[in-house]
Motif scaffolding. Structure first.
Motif, PDB file in Angstrom:
ATOM      1  N   SER A  94       0.830  -1.198   0.000  1.00  0.00           N
ATOM      2  CA  SER A  94       0.000   0.000   0.000  1.00  0.00           C
ATOM      3  C   SER A  94       0.872   1.258   0.000  1.00  0.00           C
ATOM      4  N   ILE A  95       0.239   2.367  -0.282  1.00  0.00           N
ATOM      5  CA  ILE A  95       0.935   3.659  -0.318  1.00  0.00           C
ATOM      6  C   ILE A  95       1.540   3.976   1.045  1.00  0.00           C
TER       7      ILE A  95
ATOM      8  N   ILE B  91       9.274  -1.270   1.090  1.00  0.00           N
ATOM      9  CA  ILE B  91       8.850  -2.296   0.133  1.00  0.00           C
ATOM     10  C   ILE B  91       9.824  -3.477   0.122  1.00  0.00           C
ATOM     11  N   ARG B  92      11.122  -3.206   0.212  1.00  0.00           N
ATOM     12  CA  ARG B  92      12.072  -4.319   0.183  1.00  0.00           C
ATOM     13  C   ARG B  92      11.820  -5.274   1.350  1.00  0.00           C
ATOM     14  N   SER B  93      11.526  -4.750   2.513  1.00  0.00           N
ATOM     15  CA  SER B  93      11.280  -5.633   3.662  1.00  0.00           C
ATOM     16  C   SER B  93       9.994  -6.434   3.476  1.00  0.00           C
ATOM     17  N   ILE B  94       9.020  -5.870   2.768  1.00  0.00           N
ATOM     18  CA  ILE B  94       7.791  -6.611   2.469  1.00  0.00           C
ATOM     19  C   ILE B  94       8.086  -7.746   1.501  1.00  0.00           C
TER      20      ILE B  94
ATOM     21  N   CYS C 288       6.441 -17.461  -9.383  1.00  0.00           N
ATOM     22  CA  CYS C 288       5.732 -16.267  -9.825  1.00  0.00           C
ATOM     23  C   CYS C 288       5.172 -15.511  -8.627  1.00  0.00           C
ATOM     24  N   LEU C 289       5.098 -14.196  -8.780  1.00  0.00           N
ATOM     25  CA  LEU C 289       4.646 -13.357  -7.675  1.00  0.00           C
ATOM     26  C   LEU C 289       3.548 -12.397  -8.146  1.00  0.00           C
ATOM     27  N   PRO C 290       2.296 -12.585  -7.687  1.00  0.00           N
ATOM     28  CA  PRO C 290       1.237 -11.614  -7.965  1.00  0.00           C
ATOM     29  C   PRO C 290       1.301 -10.469  -6.953  1.00  0.00           C
ATOM     30  N   VAL C 291       1.144  -9.235  -7.432  1.00  0.00           N
ATOM     31  CA  VAL C 291       1.251  -8.071  -6.551  1.00  0.00           C
ATOM     32  C   VAL C 291       0.093  -7.111  -6.815  1.00  0.00           C
ATOM     33  N   ALA C 292      -0.518  -6.636  -5.736  1.00  0.00           N
ATOM     34  CA  ALA C 292      -1.513  -5.560  -5.817  1.00  0.00           C
ATOM     35  C   ALA C 292      -0.936  -4.332  -5.117  1.00  0.00           C
ATOM     36  N   ILE C 293      -0.875  -3.225  -5.854  1.00  0.00           N
ATOM     37  CA  ILE C 293      -0.439  -1.947  -5.296  1.00  0.00           C
ATOM     38  C   ILE C 293      -1.687  -1.180  -4.886  1.00  0.00           C
TER      39      ILE C 293
ATOM     40  N   SER D 289      -0.761  11.761  -6.410  1.00  0.00           N
ATOM     41  CA  SER D 289       0.322  12.728  -6.211  1.00  0.00           C
ATOM     42  C   SER D 289       1.667  12.111  -6.605  1.00  0.00           C
ATOM     43  N   GLN D 290       2.725  12.854  -6.363  1.00  0.00           N
ATOM     44  CA  GLN D 290       4.073  12.359  -6.628  1.00  0.00           C
ATOM     45  C   GLN D 290       4.378  11.108  -5.810  1.00  0.00           C
ATOM     46  N   ALA D 291       3.677  10.960  -4.682  1.00  0.00           N
ATOM     47  CA  ALA D 291       3.889   9.779  -3.838  1.00  0.00           C
ATOM     48  C   ALA D 291       3.586   8.488  -4.597  1.00  0.00           C
ATOM     49  N   TYR D 292       2.631   8.546  -5.537  1.00  0.00           N
ATOM     50  CA  TYR D 292       2.307   7.369  -6.352  1.00  0.00           C
ATOM     51  C   TYR D 292       3.523   6.961  -7.180  1.00  0.00           C
ATOM     52  N   ASP D 293       4.110   7.927  -7.881  1.00  0.00           N
ATOM     53  CA  ASP D 293       5.282   7.620  -8.711  1.00  0.00           C
ATOM     54  C   ASP D 293       6.450   7.140  -7.865  1.00  0.00           C
ATOM     55  N   ASP D 294       6.630   7.750  -6.719  1.00  0.00           N
ATOM     56  CA  ASP D 294       7.729   7.341  -5.835  1.00  0.00           C
ATOM     57  C   ASP D 294       7.528   5.894  -5.370  1.00  0.00           C
ATOM     58  N   LEU D 295       6.279   5.518  -5.098  1.00  0.00           N
ATOM     59  CA  LEU D 295       5.979   4.153  -4.655  1.00  0.00           C
ATOM     60  C   LEU D 295       6.294   3.143  -5.760  1.00  0.00           C
ATOM     61  N   ILE D 296       5.868   3.438  -6.993  1.00  0.00           N
ATOM     62  CA  ILE D 296       6.125   2.521  -8.105  1.00  0.00           C
ATOM     63  C   ILE D 296       7.628   2.430  -8.377  1.00  0.00           C
ATOM     64  N   ASP D 297       8.330   3.553  -8.304  1.00  0.00           N
ATOM     65  CA  ASP D 297       9.791   3.541  -8.477  1.00  0.00           C
ATOM     66  C   ASP D 297      10.447   2.633  -7.445  1.00  0.00           C
ATOM     67  N   GLU D 298      10.043   2.786  -6.199  1.00  0.00           N
ATOM     68  CA  GLU D 298      10.621   1.981  -5.124  1.00  0.00           C
ATOM     69  C   GLU D 298      10.316   0.503  -5.332  1.00  0.00           C
ATOM     70  N   PHE D 299       9.092   0.204  -5.783  1.00  0.00           N
ATOM     71  CA  PHE D 299       8.711  -1.185  -6.035  1.00  0.00           C
ATOM     72  C   PHE D 299       9.590  -1.803  -7.117  1.00  0.00           C
ATOM     73  N   MET D 300       9.764  -1.108  -8.230  1.00  0.00           N
ATOM     74  CA  MET D 300      10.568  -1.642  -9.330  1.00  0.00           C
ATOM     75  C   MET D 300      12.008  -1.891  -8.875  1.00  0.00           C
ATOM     76  N   GLU D 301      12.570  -0.930  -8.155  1.00  0.00           N
ATOM     77  CA  GLU D 301      13.954  -1.066  -7.685  1.00  0.00           C
ATOM     78  C   GLU D 301      14.088  -2.226  -6.703  1.00  0.00           C
ATOM     79  N   ALA D 302      13.104  -2.385  -5.832  1.00  0.00           N
ATOM     80  CA  ALA D 302      13.162  -3.459  -4.834  1.00  0.00           C
ATOM     81  C   ALA D 302      13.072  -4.834  -5.492  1.00  0.00           C
ATOM     82  N   VAL D 303      12.250  -4.960  -6.540  1.00  0.00           N
ATOM     83  CA  VAL D 303      12.092  -6.250  -7.225  1.00  0.00           C
ATOM     84  C   VAL D 303      13.416  -6.687  -7.854  1.00  0.00           C
ATOM     85  N   VAL D 304      14.059  -5.792  -8.596  1.00  0.00           N
ATOM     86  CA  VAL D 304      15.297  -6.207  -9.273  1.00  0.00           C
ATOM     87  C   VAL D 304      16.447  -6.363  -8.281  1.00  0.00           C
TER      88      VAL D 304
END
Length: 531
Positions: free
Chosen positions: A97-98, A104-107, A155-160, A185-200
């Motif tokens: 969640s936002i 996110i990495r710890s999740i 495989c990993l299903p994810v709901a943001i 808001s910008q917080a949405y983009d920051d969350l998706i950025d963090e998610f992508m970085e944490a996955v890789v």
């Protein structure tokens, strides 16, 4: 019930089960018999998902044996998403969640499997034709991954969850997401950025990340933002485009008319329409047209009319001079004189009888693709009103249509499930880092090639869904060959026999054999009896 006597003794469950040792065949028979007693699709979905939780191999075996009946239940899960909080039994997938921003990495570390190769993620804003379902959108990545691979633990299903603008859900005490308006808001983009970085960071740079059912305003910009940085694609844009183009390429075979000679009019101008339009342009350019010449053959019509120069909603890729006053989609058909119409609009019911008749008047064999929200009689109307001359495909399954003179036509189903499993398998196996649109162009051509002449004569534009596993394997082989030839693959050494390489990875749904000659575990030592 399938555990052997020695296994039951070792596991300490001897006596806790009836004495019969069942084969998987008998278990599958029970599964199928129970399903046949159910008429409610939601009840079937609940039963199927319950089996998946208890016995994955049995679930996938039955799914593969009855694909045409069960795939729509597992894969087209709009009804299940709508009722997600009301039918909830057990959580599946990862919920972020936002409010989790910065953690996110710890999740991800809480996910029990460490060898993840594919992630399907949604933010729930545009679930099928149902709109904003918030966290209930989790049903989509879960359903997609049922078709991705039978080895579900990779495989990993994810709901943001960033909230929902669905007031009905916000007033529902059983809703399971955040009770807030969707954060834009910008917080949405920051969350998706963090998610992508944490996955890789956790799973590796070549982890496949598939975006599903994001709103139009986010879908395109996130694809542009991430496609050169991550191994990612948007199924609603690129997967839909590939399956639609494959249908046009199959129609090309039936008509003996190259795709460069077609004019295509879209009903709808969202992510699906633009994705299909761009891939058609690529296919036309491959056949010798310039980009400008190809774009001249593509028109889009939405709730505000034709997309023409001067409109605030105009797109960079399909701007046309206005052909004059066009008040309706029927007028657009009569003005543009398309050889193909493709419906990808949430509005629905605009492929009227008059529109179909007009297409039949303008073309000897009109191409009619009702890919979203078709009426229950869409296929019957299309064949009847064109005297069986049309080439029809829909996004929903339709049975054969029999005309008054006895002719029978089998409508094609333009389902993304023909595309993304094969593409994903190829990408994962070959170590592709960035997925080019040329990969989806190759997938389209491969799908069209797998349609036999006999199936084409039946009215099909796609192979039967019952063949989808072989279709996916053939597509994976072709895409693996393509990405190695184009220097897109990063997994070495390059396999010499790519078909054997792909087929060797297919998961077996049969139970593993566990019958060593002698058991010698702590507290257990015996030699099993043999007949």
């Amino acid at each position: 019930m399938a555990f052997s006597l020695p296994e039951r003794q070792i596991l300490g469950i001897h006596g806790l089960l009836p004495p019969k040792v069942e084969t998987q065949d008998i278990q599958a028979m029970r599964f199928q018999n129970n399903l046949k007693k159910m008429s409610d699709p939601l009840q079937k979905y609940i039963y199927l998902m319950g089996i998946q939780e208890r016995n994955e191999r049995l679930f996938y075996r039955v799914l593969m044996e009855d694909k045409e009946e069960l795939m729509p239940i597992v894969y087209t899960v709009g009804l299940a998403c709508t009722h997600y909080g009301h039918i909830f039994r057990r959580p599946k997938g990862l919920f972020i969640s936002i409010r989790d921003k910065g953690h996110i990495r710890s999740i991800l570390d809480n996910w029990p499997e460490t060898n993840v190769v594919a992630v399907v993620v949604t933010d729930g804003e545009r679930i099928l034709g149902l709109g904003d379902l918030g966290v209930y959108g989790m049903g989509i990545p879960v359903g997609k991954l049922c078709l991705y691979t039978a080895c579900a633990e990779r495989c990993l299903p994810v709901a943001i969850d960033v909230g929902t603008n669905n007031e009905t859900l916000l007033k529902d005490p059983l809703y399971m997401g955040l009770y807030q308006q969707r954060d834009q808001s910008q917080a949405y983009d920051d969350l998706i950025d963090e998610f992508m970085e944490a996955v890789v960071e956790k799973y590796g740079q070549d982890t496949l990340i598939q975006f599903e059912d994001f709103g139009n305003h986010n879908a395109f910009r996130l694809l542009r933002k991430y496609r050169e940085k991550y191994c990612t694609f948007n199924d609603d844009i690129q997967g839909t485009a590939a399956v639609a183009l494959a249908g046009l390429l199959a129609a090309q075979r039936a008509l003996g008319k190259p795709i460069t000679e077609h004019r295509v009019l879209f009903l709808g101008a969202g992510e699906a329409a633009l994705g299909i339009a761009n891939l058609i342009v690529m296919a036309m350019m491959e056949r010798g047209l310039t980009q400008a010449e190809a774009r001249e053959k593509i028109w889009l019509y939405d709730k505000d009319g034709l997309l023409v120069k001067g409109r605030p909603q105009e797109t960079d890729s399909n701007r046309h001079d206005s052909p004059g006053t066009v008040q309706s989609f029927l007028e657009a058909v009569n003005t543009i004189k398309p050889t193909a119409i493709i419906g990808v609009s949430g509005a629905g019911r605009l492929f009227t009888h008059d529109v179909i008749k007009a297409m039949g008047t303008l073309n000897d064999r009109p191409i009619i693709f009702a890919l979203s929200n078709p009426t229950t009689k869409a296929a019957e109307d299309a064949y009847t009103l064109t005297d069986g001359r049309c080439l029809f495909a829909s996004g929903s399954p339709f049975g054969p249509v029999t005309l008054n003179d006895g002719r029978v036509y089998t409508p094609g189903q333009g389902n993304n499930a023909y595309i993304f499993p094969g593409v994903a398998l190829a990408v994962i196996l070959s170590g592709v880092r960035h997925i080019s649109d040329t990969v989806f162009l190759e997938a389209s051509k491969t799908l069209a090639e797998q349609l036999t002449d006999e199936e084409l004569k039946e009215g099909r534009l796609y192979p039967p869904l019952s063949n989808i596993r072989e279709v996916s394997l053939q597509m994976a082989v072709k895409v693996v060959e393509f990405v190695y030839a184009k220097g897109m693959a990063f997994r070495y050494p390059e396999p010499e026999d790519k078909e054997s390489f792909v087929r060797a990875t297919v998961w077996d749904t049969h139970y593993d054999s566990f019958e060593p000659d002698t058991y010698d575990w702590p507290g257990v030592s015996f030699t099993p009896k043999t007949d």
